[in-house]
Design an enzyme around this catalytic site. Sequence first.
Site, short mmCIF file in Angstrom:
data_model
loop_
_atom_site.label_atom_id
_atom_site.label_comp_id
_atom_site.label_asym_id
_atom_site.label_seq_id
_atom_site.Cartn_x
_atom_site.Cartn_y
_atom_site.Cartn_z
N HIS A 153 0.82 -1.22 0.00
CA HIS A 153 0.00 0.00 0.00
C HIS A 153 0.85 1.27 0.00
O HIS A 153 0.37 2.34 -0.33
CB HIS A 153 -0.96 -0.01 1.19
CG HIS A 153 -2.09 -0.98 1.00
ND1 HIS A 153 -3.07 -1.17 1.92
CD2 HIS A 153 -2.39 -1.82 -0.03
CE1 HIS A 153 -3.92 -2.10 1.48
NE2 HIS A 153 -3.51 -2.49 0.30
N HIS A 158 -3.73 0.36 -8.18
CA HIS A 158 -4.32 0.70 -9.48
C HIS A 158 -5.65 1.44 -9.29
O HIS A 158 -6.34 1.72 -10.27
CB HIS A 158 -4.57 -0.56 -10.31
CG HIS A 158 -3.32 -1.15 -10.89
ND1 HIS A 158 -2.39 -1.82 -10.15
CD2 HIS A 158 -2.86 -1.17 -12.17
CE1 HIS A 158 -1.40 -2.23 -10.94
NE2 HIS A 158 -1.67 -1.85 -12.17
N TRP A 216 7.52 5.64 -4.76
CA TRP A 216 8.72 5.61 -3.90
C TRP A 216 8.45 4.90 -2.58
O TRP A 216 7.30 4.81 -2.13
CB TRP A 216 9.19 7.04 -3.62
CG TRP A 216 9.54 7.80 -4.86
CD1 TRP A 216 8.81 8.80 -5.43
CD2 TRP A 216 10.68 7.62 -5.70
NE1 TRP A 216 9.43 9.26 -6.56
CE2 TRP A 216 10.59 8.56 -6.76
CE3 TRP A 216 11.80 6.77 -5.67
CZ2 TRP A 216 11.55 8.67 -7.76
CZ3 TRP A 216 12.75 6.88 -6.67
CH2 TRP A 216 12.62 7.82 -7.70
N HIS A 317 11.91 -3.84 6.53
CA HIS A 317 11.49 -4.69 5.42
C HIS A 317 12.68 -5.44 4.82
O HIS A 317 12.61 -6.64 4.54
CB HIS A 317 10.82 -3.83 4.33
CG HIS A 317 10.24 -4.65 3.23
ND1 HIS A 317 8.93 -5.05 3.24
CD2 HIS A 317 10.80 -5.20 2.12
CE1 HIS A 317 8.70 -5.80 2.17
NE2 HIS A 317 9.81 -5.90 1.47
N HIS A 386 -2.48 -13.22 -1.68
CA HIS A 386 -3.67 -13.37 -0.84
C HIS A 386 -3.74 -14.68 -0.05
O HIS A 386 -4.36 -14.69 1.02
CB HIS A 386 -4.93 -13.15 -1.69
CG HIS A 386 -5.11 -11.72 -2.08
ND1 HIS A 386 -5.09 -11.29 -3.39
CD2 HIS A 386 -5.28 -10.59 -1.33
CE1 HIS A 386 -5.25 -9.97 -3.43
NE2 HIS A 386 -5.37 -9.52 -2.20
N ARG A 469 -6.77 -9.88 -13.57
CA ARG A 469 -5.96 -8.66 -13.59
C ARG A 469 -4.66 -8.86 -14.35
O ARG A 469 -4.26 -8.02 -15.15
CB ARG A 469 -5.64 -8.20 -12.16
CG ARG A 469 -6.83 -7.68 -11.40
CD ARG A 469 -7.25 -6.28 -11.85
NE ARG A 469 -8.48 -5.89 -11.19
CZ ARG A 469 -9.68 -5.86 -11.75
NH1 ARG A 469 -9.84 -6.18 -13.03
NH2 ARG A 469 -10.74 -5.50 -11.07
N ARG A 473 -3.85 -6.86 -17.80
CA ARG A 473 -2.77 -5.88 -17.82
C ARG A 473 -1.62 -6.33 -18.71
O ARG A 473 -0.56 -5.69 -18.75
CB ARG A 473 -2.30 -5.61 -16.39
CG ARG A 473 -3.39 -4.95 -15.57
CD ARG A 473 -3.06 -4.78 -14.10
NE ARG A 473 -4.25 -4.35 -13.36
CZ ARG A 473 -4.35 -4.33 -12.05
NH1 ARG A 473 -3.33 -4.72 -11.30
NH2 ARG A 473 -5.46 -3.92 -11.47
#
Lengths: 605, 298
Positions: A153, A158, A216, A317, A386, A469, A473
Amino acid sequence: MSRQNDGFDFHHGLLQRLLDVAYRAINFFVRWDRLPIPLIGAANLGVFRDRLRAHNLHHTGYGINTSGDWSAGKERWRTADGSFNSLGHPRMGMAGSRFGRNFPLPECVPDSGDELLDPSPREISRELLARRTFIPAERLNLLAAAWIQFETHNWFSHGVPEPGNEFKIPLQPGDNWPDSERVDGCMQIRRTLADKTPRETWLGATPTFQNINSHWWDAGQIYGSSQSRQAEIRSGTDGKIAIGRDGMLPPDPKHRGVDLTGFNDNWWVGLSLLHNLFAREHNVLCDALKARYPAWRDEELFQRARLINAALIAKIHTIEWTPGILAHPALEFAMRANWSGVPSHVMRAVLGKDSEAAYGIIGSPTDQHSAPYALTEEFTSVYRLHPLIPDEMNVRRLDTGEQVLCELVNMQGRFTRRFMEDHGFTNLLYSFGTNHPGAIQLYNYPNFLRRFEKDGQPLLDMAAIDIMRDRERGVPRYNRFRELVGKQRVRTFEEITSIPDAADKMRKIYGNVDRVDLLVGLLAEDLPKGFGFSDTAFRIFVLMATRRLKSDRFFTDDYRPEIYTDFGLDWINNNGMKSVLLRHVPQLGPALEGVKNCFMPWNVL
Amino acid sequence: MTFTITIPGIIRLVAVTTPDEVLAVNDASMVQRSLSGRGGLVNRLVAARFAVFRSPDGDIWPAFRDRPDLLRGERQTALEARLSNVEPLLRRIAPEIAELGDYVRDGVAHRSTGVIVQQAVGRLFFADYAASEKSYDAARILQSWLSAWPLHAFWIRRSGALQASLDRIMDLSRGDMACAHATALAVDNIVRSIKLMRRLARHGDNLAKIGPQDALARTLRAPSHVVREVRDEGSAGPVRLRARSLVLLAVESARRQSADPSFAFFAGAWNRCPAHGIVPALLAEVWQAARTDTRGCT
Ligand code: HEM
Ligand code: HEM
């Protein structure tokens, strides 16, 4: 390449060329993950990364323009929308600019006509993805699942699809998709928001989409990706983020049951925990900065604290979450080297002070390699994780040890704040630390997300949507994707997977191995030892995880005391997930005692 | 007939020659115009040849754009519509048609046939298009770039001739990619037809005896082959296609076997040549011009 890539190019050094040749020979006999000694494996990853940097970055144009309100002096900190991170190319990575590609543009063209819906994404959802029984990822805790969504996030979205020209997916006779949701007997899937910015002629048949968030690694999930959102979340005093009287983020007036923060789509308790935690961290940073720099006003305090907080999140991270989910010795080594370099004086001396291998990417010179920085469609695709989400979890009380089994569906969307109030921040953090996420594999897609009610949307089968998706795409299907990241194509279904029964099922559904959808291949693939997700997806991470740092002025050229303050750099150096958790929730001490990585299971007390 | 050759690391190629196969492969969704260069060394070399057909700002020439490319489709339809105004356009290029008629009849012309054809084609786009020996040389260089052996091709690039030719063609085409394609590459098909007409006219009283439509049918030529790549494995009709094979569609050979004269233009297919109406009219008119003078009516 450079014409389309806005003039950027990748330059191999001599040592890189030599290593490239050497590792081509080595990999002919031994896969990278089976090499002895972490340093040798890590160097192999470095070689992969350089190949990918040279061939797998493709610009798709920026699309939008920067707003006009830039003035000198603002370059000292991150803009709200990510513009002017690159002062020479101010649109690079800003909110609203396009997703790039990891493959040459003609490889990223969607199937046309009926082939786009073939085989039916709904059948794939039912036959290959649906969770039969929960398969836990036992090496990890549920916080690891929330963390990666929290991070995505920050990086991309999109946007929320709007009605019109939906995909119509025919349904099989035995399908239990509710009648009320069918249109002409079909399941409907809304399309991704269209990119309405002017198209460059060289894009050919490749579709483009806009990232509504800044690309970013700027903690935009907390701070927002626009000036107006930033204004909404700020208290206006001492640089702090607005917090309610209960010490928690306030409610979002526009979204029932959801917290007000930078980006709060697809909200659930897992996200709320992390947003609250790092909002608190931000506010502590503001206090500490104010104590050291009493003359600083709200704006300066806010912006400096943001820089420090964002860098700390990126560090957690890089050296905690990633080695947690990819528990391979070479990777542990490589990720630490990414952040702070190799721990060898000799190598540092040999490689020189600008070498990212020797000293880490942080503080090294900014470099975009072969294309302007942008996150990519393929990057989005490999983060479709997911299956990490369970359908149920044990909510534990830290004080009494009592536990109650709760359904995930009741702790998301409009139910989130209520659930947090009922169970409390501390108990829920403790519960997330002591529950497992799902394993990232076939037959483990959370069933509540396969029949998911989201405010303002028709009923969603997220598994079918994930498949659709990638197709929509123009992300290549699995086998070609493998080839394009530098792996061999497979010739049989058995070469992909040893999950019982999966190869046969895939053969029945797809017929031809080249038709296997990317997500299905990634979830089916046999994993390298210690890995939480597939080696094919990992190739995109190898490239993009360091790119997020290396392209960003604030992690490279401008990672210096004049921007962050000496205090800020020390803060980033000396902190990690554990210290953040313990600072804000000291009661977690016993649960975290002896825990080396906070994304691995904590002690059940 | 299908011809397949696979030598690992060197080449992966499939060539199709019969009309049905050519149409089926041309229509197959896993077959595309963009060449990745994967599949072997030869595949890479061929891809590198085609990669140069772009404008300085990256715009792609029309015959190398992929089927689902919306811009390709729009431009194709727009050009087809413009070129369907056959009569006025032929009137516009009447001087060039007359010159070509003279050549077909007498075998002499004030300038080379190629230049005249290039000017005729260019003037379909811009009334003031002026071809010259230099501009036609540029077209010839681009055509030979596509078919030259590696050393020759290396020299074409190295000597700067390739870039100079691209620049010249682009300049004259004023940014119109279809004009660039037509005046550099498609022009060759028309030149071949004109030369065949001249050969036909030389024999006996062919010029008087053969009507324009008949002459057209005897001299129209398609490009000898067009090139594609198989993206993912699949099959098209009876043809099995392995991923990353280079595909040669032998259009001319298939045309010869086809009963349909418009086969040369892929008429009816997604990639139909937008000039499928005007080129036959132009050629027929040239033959007519050659005959007209024979009857002493100029
Ligand atoms: C309860 C938890 C979650 C919910 C309710 C949720 C829901 C959704 C929804 C509704 C979408 C948009 C679907 C569309 O394209 O129309 C989405 C997209 C996505 N989700 Fe989740 N998700 C959850 C957890 C996660 C987790 C743990 C990850 C792991 C990284 C993840 C990664 C993604 C990605 C990568 C996308 C694509 C975003 C884009 O297209 O820009 N999600 N999710
Ligand atoms: C004897 C003369 C000609 C023949 C036999 C011919 C034949 C063809 C063929 C076979 C193609 C398809 C190529 C492929 O799909 O790879 C094509 C495409 C094309 N031709 Fe022609 N052509 C001729 C003359 C012209 C002329 C004079 C023009 C322009 C005035 C022209 C404009 C084009 C364009 C723009 C395309 C690309 C269509 C697309 O967008 O896909 N051609 N032609």
